[in-house]
Write a protein that holds these residues in place. Structure first.
Motif, PDB file in Angstrom:
ATOM      1  N   ASN A  34       0.850  -1.191   0.000  1.00 33.91           N
ATOM      2  CA  ASN A  34       0.000   0.000   0.000  1.00 33.91           C
ATOM      3  C   ASN A  34       0.888   1.245   0.000  1.00 33.91           C
ATOM      4  O   ASN A  34       1.807   1.392   0.811  1.00 33.91           O
ATOM      5  CB  ASN A  34      -0.894   0.024   1.244  1.00 33.91           C
ATOM      6  CG  ASN A  34      -2.101  -0.873   1.077  1.00 33.91           C
ATOM      7  OD1 ASN A  34      -2.460  -1.207  -0.045  1.00 33.91           O
ATOM      8  ND2 ASN A  34      -2.725  -1.264   2.185  1.00 33.91           N
ATOM      9  N   ALA A  37       3.094   2.207  -4.926  1.00 34.30           N
ATOM     10  CA  ALA A  37       2.897   2.181  -6.377  1.00 34.30           C
ATOM     11  C   ALA A  37       3.953   2.994  -7.114  1.00 34.30           C
ATOM     12  O   ALA A  37       4.337   2.660  -8.242  1.00 34.30           O
ATOM     13  CB  ALA A  37       1.500   2.700  -6.710  1.00 34.30           C
ATOM     14  N   ASN A  38       4.479   4.082  -6.470  1.00 35.42           N
ATOM     15  CA  ASN A  38       5.489   4.908  -7.129  1.00 35.42           C
ATOM     16  C   ASN A  38       6.829   4.216  -7.226  1.00 35.42           C
ATOM     17  O   ASN A  38       7.686   4.615  -8.002  1.00 35.42           O
ATOM     18  CB  ASN A  38       5.647   6.245  -6.385  1.00 35.42           C
ATOM     19  CG  ASN A  38       4.365   7.085  -6.473  1.00 35.42           C
ATOM     20  OD1 ASN A  38       3.621   6.966  -7.449  1.00 35.42           O
ATOM     21  ND2 ASN A  38       4.136   7.907  -5.454  1.00 35.42           N
ATOM     22  N   SER A  47      -1.203  -6.407 -10.094  1.00 36.10           N
ATOM     23  CA  SER A  47      -1.944  -5.315  -9.467  1.00 36.10           C
ATOM     24  C   SER A  47      -1.716  -5.375  -7.967  1.00 36.10           C
ATOM     25  O   SER A  47      -1.286  -6.393  -7.428  1.00 36.10           O
ATOM     26  CB  SER A  47      -3.437  -5.405  -9.782  1.00 36.10           C
ATOM     27  OG  SER A  47      -3.965  -6.608  -9.249  1.00 36.10           O
ATOM     28  N   ILE A  48      -2.014  -4.251  -7.288  1.00 36.76           N
ATOM     29  CA  ILE A  48      -1.897  -4.178  -5.827  1.00 36.76           C
ATOM     30  C   ILE A  48      -3.296  -4.185  -5.246  1.00 36.76           C
ATOM     31  O   ILE A  48      -4.136  -3.374  -5.617  1.00 36.76           O
ATOM     32  CB  ILE A  48      -1.128  -2.928  -5.386  1.00 36.76           C
ATOM     33  CG1 ILE A  48       0.322  -2.987  -5.887  1.00 36.76           C
ATOM     34  CG2 ILE A  48      -1.160  -2.773  -3.865  1.00 36.76           C
ATOM     35  CD1 ILE A  48       1.112  -1.728  -5.582  1.00 36.76           C
ATOM     36  N   LEU A  56       0.481  -7.734  -3.297  1.00 33.40           N
ATOM     37  CA  LEU A  56       0.827  -7.613  -4.704  1.00 33.40           C
ATOM     38  C   LEU A  56       0.355  -8.895  -5.409  1.00 33.40           C
ATOM     39  O   LEU A  56       0.897  -9.965  -5.177  1.00 33.40           O
ATOM     40  CB  LEU A  56       2.334  -7.439  -4.886  1.00 33.40           C
ATOM     41  CG  LEU A  56       2.843  -7.459  -6.340  1.00 33.40           C
ATOM     42  CD1 LEU A  56       2.205  -6.366  -7.174  1.00 33.40           C
ATOM     43  CD2 LEU A  56       4.372  -7.350  -6.368  1.00 33.40           C
TER      44      LEU A  56
END
Length: 537
Positions: A34, A37-38, A47-48, A56
């Motif tokens: 969480n 993503a960056n 996807s997360i 993940l």
């Protein structure tokens, strides 16, 4: 980068990536993704999942898919100024593979270091241990799987239930087998060739389990039950006969097999039979108005047969006997013609029934019966001497029945009354019409009444050579011939016949044995009676 196999697989990936590079002393750890993503580049199906805890997920439930996740920031592994070799590093990660419930497909996972987002080779490294307790748990998918691990109590419970189930099934099988053996209908040889055989359970259902409330008649051989067949809804009369020492089942069934083929409008049709243990069940068509005996002597709701109906009944009985004696493929001697064995159908037509005592022989042959059977009052005198039934002995019983219909009186009303002698006495006094049934209130054809009474006397003559055949009887009834004149009525030697009754062994169908004496004529007889098919409507 994880890679998907050729079948549906679902990967849940928990990623902690501590990297130690000597030249740069670089470290990073992901305890869930969480907000990360960056720092990651996700490709294809990766996807997360925000809940729970930032898992993940590299692939979903689709078939033949691939997912990749790269750490965005490059890490310098080689410093050419200080060392020509790559820096050492260590890493560790946690992942979970959840395969589909029904698939034999492959699946796989690859971790790699690459100078670009391609798929170069990678080398293993050493990393500090992970704190697994800090990792998020993957979501539980609803997948139908069968657990193969049980604790001791569960195993014991399942084993006990299995044992109990096996025992119960064994007991059930035993009882079912036992009941089947009890209800089984063991076929004898003669039954294999007999058509029209009913199943016992069908007759049991038809008669409501042979309930007493369904009994419509009784007799020496057994009871008769009204029934309704579930197969076609037709009404039947089921006669339940118990096997006994006086009647061999094989002999009796052989006769029934032949009699089952009798078909005439004035006969009760035998539809079939069934044997279960010691019981023989005979299935007849149901005749709604019951027996002639009941309509004459025990009428319901004030009903009374008028003379036209009675005369038609006389003709019907005569027609049925003619068929039995001369028109069927064999000679059939009924041996128990009487009012309780004549049934009246819905159109008030006569149907002669109950062939339990009948005997058959070929045309031109002779009867081989040697036992006296029948009902007192209807038995021809010669039977007491020879025991041989014949068509003429049936004619005698028909004559008595004819007098019964015309006078409305039974063959023997008391110890000092004999119907045939009473009518004969009145005839000799030219008062034969005085014997006509008073309940008719003289509403009859005088010609027909005189014919019926006179013909009844001729048919019941003591000497059988005087009696007509049933074909002659039909001609008299139809007015085709005139009755012959008989001037010598004679009388049988009843004393001698009574003596023979006492010295012979008889087949007694209802278990009774009774001797009566008539002082005026020294009449002595043995009272015995066969059963009627059913005696009440």
């Amino acid at each position: 980068m994880p890679k998907m196999g050729s079948f549906l697989l679902l990967f849940f990936f928990f990623f902690i990536f501590p990297v130690f590079v000597q030249s740069q002393n670089t470290r990073f750890i992901f305890e869930g993704f969480n907000g990360a993503a960056n720092n990651l580049t996700l490709e294809l199906e990766a996807s997360i999942m925000i809940n729970p805890g930032g898992v993940l997920r590299l692939t979903d439930k689709s078939n033949k898919v691939i997912g990749r996740a790269f750490y965005n920031k490059p890490i310098q592994m080689i410093d050419k100024t200080s060392s020509p070799n790559a820096s050492s590093f260590s890493t560790s990660f946690v992942f979970e593979i959840v395969p589909p419930s029904s698939s034999s497909g492959g699946y796989g996972l690859a971790f790699l270091l690459a100078p670009s987002r391609q798929l170069p080779g990678a080398e293993p490294v050493v990393a500090p241990p992970l704190n697994v307790s800090n990792l998020p748990r993957p979501p539980q998918e609803k997948i139908s799987t069968i657990s193969t691990s049980y604790d001791g109590k569960t195993v014991a419970l399942i084993s006990s239930l299995c044992v109990v189930t096996v025992l119960l099934m064994g007991l059930m099988g035993y009882f079912l087998l036992h009941i089947r053996e009890e209800d089984s209908e063991v076929l004898e040889d003669w039954e294999m060739d007999c058509p029209h055989r009913f199943r016992y359970k069908d007759l049991y259902v038809a008669t409501n389990g042979f309930k007493e409330s369904e009994v419509i008649g009784t007799g020496g051989f057994g009871s008769v039950y009204k029934g309704v067949l579930s197969t076609n809804g037709s009404e039947v009369a089921v006669k339940k006969i118990t096997r006994n020492s006086h009647q061999g089942m094989r002999e009796f069934a052989a006769e029934i097999e032949s009699l089952g083929r009798l078909r005439h409008k004035n006969l009760v049709h035998l539809l079939g039979w069934c044997k279960k243990k010691n019981d023989l069940l005979l299935v007849y068509e149901y005749i709604p108005n019951g027996s002639l005996d009941s309509l004459l002597f025990k009428p319901k709701n004030g009903f009374m047969l008028n003379w036209e109906q009675r005369f038609n009944i006389i003709k019907g009985i005569a027609s049925g006997l003619l068929y039995l004696h001369e028109e069927w493929e064999q000679v059939v001697i009924h041996r128990d013609v009487k009012s309780s064995n004549v049934l009246i159908d819905a159109e008030l037509k006569a149907r002669l029934g109950d062939f339990g005592l009948a005997r058959l022989y070929d045309h031109g042959g002779m009867s081989h019966t040697t036992s006296v059977v029948g009902t007192i009052g209807y038995i021809a005198p010669e039977l007491t001497r020879t025991g041989k039934a014949s068509a003429s002995s049936d004619v005698f019983a028909f004559g008595i029945l004819l007098l019964e219909l015309a006078t409305g009186r039974r063959p023997i009303d008391s110890s000092d009354f004999l119907l045939v002698e009473w009518v004969q006495d009145c005839q000799q006094l030219a008062q034969i019409l005085d014997t006509a049934d008073p309940s008719l209130n003289s509403s009859y054809s005088v010609e027909e009444m005189e014919l019926a009474l006179s013909l009844g006397l001729i048919c019941s003559h003591q000497r059988k050579e005087v009696r007509p055949t049933m074909r002659q009887v039909m001609r008299y009834l139809n007015g085709d011939d005139i009755l012959p004149f008989v001037d010598d009525w004679g009388s049988a030697d009843y004393s001698q016949q009574g003596s023979e009754f006492g010295s012979r062994t008889f087949q007694i169908s209802d278990g009774t044995f009774k001797t009566s004496h008539r002082s005026h004529h020294s009449y002595s007889s043995t009272e015995f009676s066969s059963s009627s098919i059913y005696s009440g409507g």
